[in-house]
Write a protein that holds these residues in place. Structure first.
Motif, PDB file in Angstrom:
ATOM      1  N   THR A  62      -3.572  -9.923  -3.337  1.00 20.17           N
ATOM      2  CA  THR A  62      -2.982  -9.941  -4.688  1.00 20.17           C
ATOM      3  C   THR A  62      -4.031 -10.310  -5.734  1.00 20.17           C
ATOM      4  O   THR A  62      -3.902  -9.935  -6.891  1.00 20.17           O
ATOM      5  CB  THR A  62      -1.784 -10.901  -4.784  1.00 20.17           C
ATOM      6  N   SER A  65      -5.751  -6.698  -6.207  1.00 18.46           N
ATOM      7  CA  SER A  65      -5.008  -5.530  -6.673  1.00 18.46           C
ATOM      8  C   SER A  65      -3.897  -5.923  -7.647  1.00 18.46           C
ATOM      9  O   SER A  65      -2.993  -6.675  -7.289  1.00 18.46           O
ATOM     10  CB  SER A  65      -4.424  -4.794  -5.451  1.00 18.46           C
ATOM     11  N   THR A  66      -3.989  -5.389  -8.861  1.00 16.72           N
ATOM     12  CA  THR A  66      -2.959  -5.726  -9.853  1.00 16.72           C
ATOM     13  C   THR A  66      -1.602  -5.151  -9.446  1.00 16.72           C
ATOM     14  O   THR A  66      -0.569  -5.752  -9.703  1.00 16.72           O
ATOM     15  CB  THR A  66      -3.313  -5.197 -11.267  1.00 16.72           C
ATOM     16  N   GLN A  67      -1.648  -4.001  -8.751  1.00 18.47           N
ATOM     17  CA  GLN A  67      -0.373  -3.398  -8.331  1.00 18.47           C
ATOM     18  C   GLN A  67       0.326  -4.280  -7.304  1.00 18.47           C
ATOM     19  O   GLN A  67       1.515  -4.578  -7.424  1.00 18.47           O
ATOM     20  CB  GLN A  67      -0.629  -2.003  -7.756  1.00 18.47           C
ATOM     21  N   GLU A  71       3.828  -6.442  -7.438  1.00 17.11           N
ATOM     22  CA  GLU A  71       4.893  -6.284  -6.442  1.00 17.11           C
ATOM     23  C   GLU A  71       5.271  -7.594  -5.754  1.00 17.11           C
ATOM     24  O   GLU A  71       6.427  -7.834  -5.446  1.00 17.11           O
ATOM     25  CB  GLU A  71       4.428  -5.318  -5.336  1.00 17.11           C
TER      26      GLU A  71
END
Ligand code: AMP
Length: 215
Positions: A62, A65-67, A71
């Motif tokens: 996390t 990765s911003t995605q 999530e």
């Protein structure tokens, strides 16, 4: 199974600190804040395991990765479990780099029966060690730790998830004689001493069982 049960059947007095064999897979379980991370480090350095913490894998992923952050952040903050598919992907990537050279000590995985079943299609688990610390002591410990997911509401949610999701998995390992429960509510060095003893007793036991089964 408890350590005294294991001891009563096997009279080993010296610790076997040879590097963990390639295929050995040991799981360290316990309520959040039971001391899994600390004790896993001790076991890994003593016995040569690669220590893999799925909590650390999720936090690393996390932060990269911003995605994924979008999530997963709210799930983690609320004390919920990250979806099995995500955890398994992160874990399989990590393990691909470690196998077949080292034994693995899994910290915080599997946490559900479904995760255990999925994992065991790849690799069987030899031993699950549960560090047993009562829930009321966990609340005191985690409030002192102060990680961002250590709010009271999140702690209670994680304790609840442990009973609902992880406890049935522990029962399943217990039913096949692969669960060892150790009192984790003691000074860390006493817990470590019991873990070292458990590994020393368990590993020669496995070797002799493997030998006995050979045709
Ligand atoms: P931990 O550091 O083990 O307390 O994990 C921190 C958080 O990561 C947990 O509260 C979960 O949201 C997530 N997590 C870690 N391991 C798992 C797992 N095996 N299954 C699902 N979620 C996990």
């Amino acid at each position: 199974m408890t350590l005294s049960h294991l001891r009563s059947h096997h009279d080993f007095t010296t610790h076997d600190a040879r590097p963990a064999r390639d295929s050995t897979t040991v799981v360290i379980a316990g309520r959040p804040g039971a001391g899994k991370g600390t004790q896993a480090e001790m076991l890994a350095s003593r016995f040569g395991f690669a220590h893999v913490s799925t909590g650390d894998l999720v936090r690393d992923a996390t932060s990269r990765s911003t995605q994924l952050r979008a999530e997963l952040e709210s799930t983690m903050a609320a004390g919920g479990l990250v979806p099995d598919r995500t955890i398994l992907e992160l874990l399989v990537d990590e393990l691909a780099q470690l196998w077949p050279t080292r034994g693995v000590l899994l910290d915080g995985f599997p946490r559900t029966l479904a995760q255990a079943r999925a994992f065991e299609t790849l690799r069987s688990v030899d031993l699950v060690i549960e560090l047993d610390v009562p829930a009321r002591r966990i609340i005191e410990r985690l409030r002192a730790r102060g990680r961002s997911d250590d709010t009271i509401a999140a702690i209670e949610a994680r304790l609840h998830v442990y009973e609902r999701e992880t406890r049935p998995m522990l029962h399943a390992f217990d039913a096949r004689g692969a669960l060892l429960t150790i009192d984790g509510d003691r000074a860390p060095e006493l817990v470590t001493a019991d873990l070292f003893e458990a590994m020393a007793v368990h590993r020669p036991l496995r070797r002799s069982q493997a030998h006995a089964r050979r045709p």
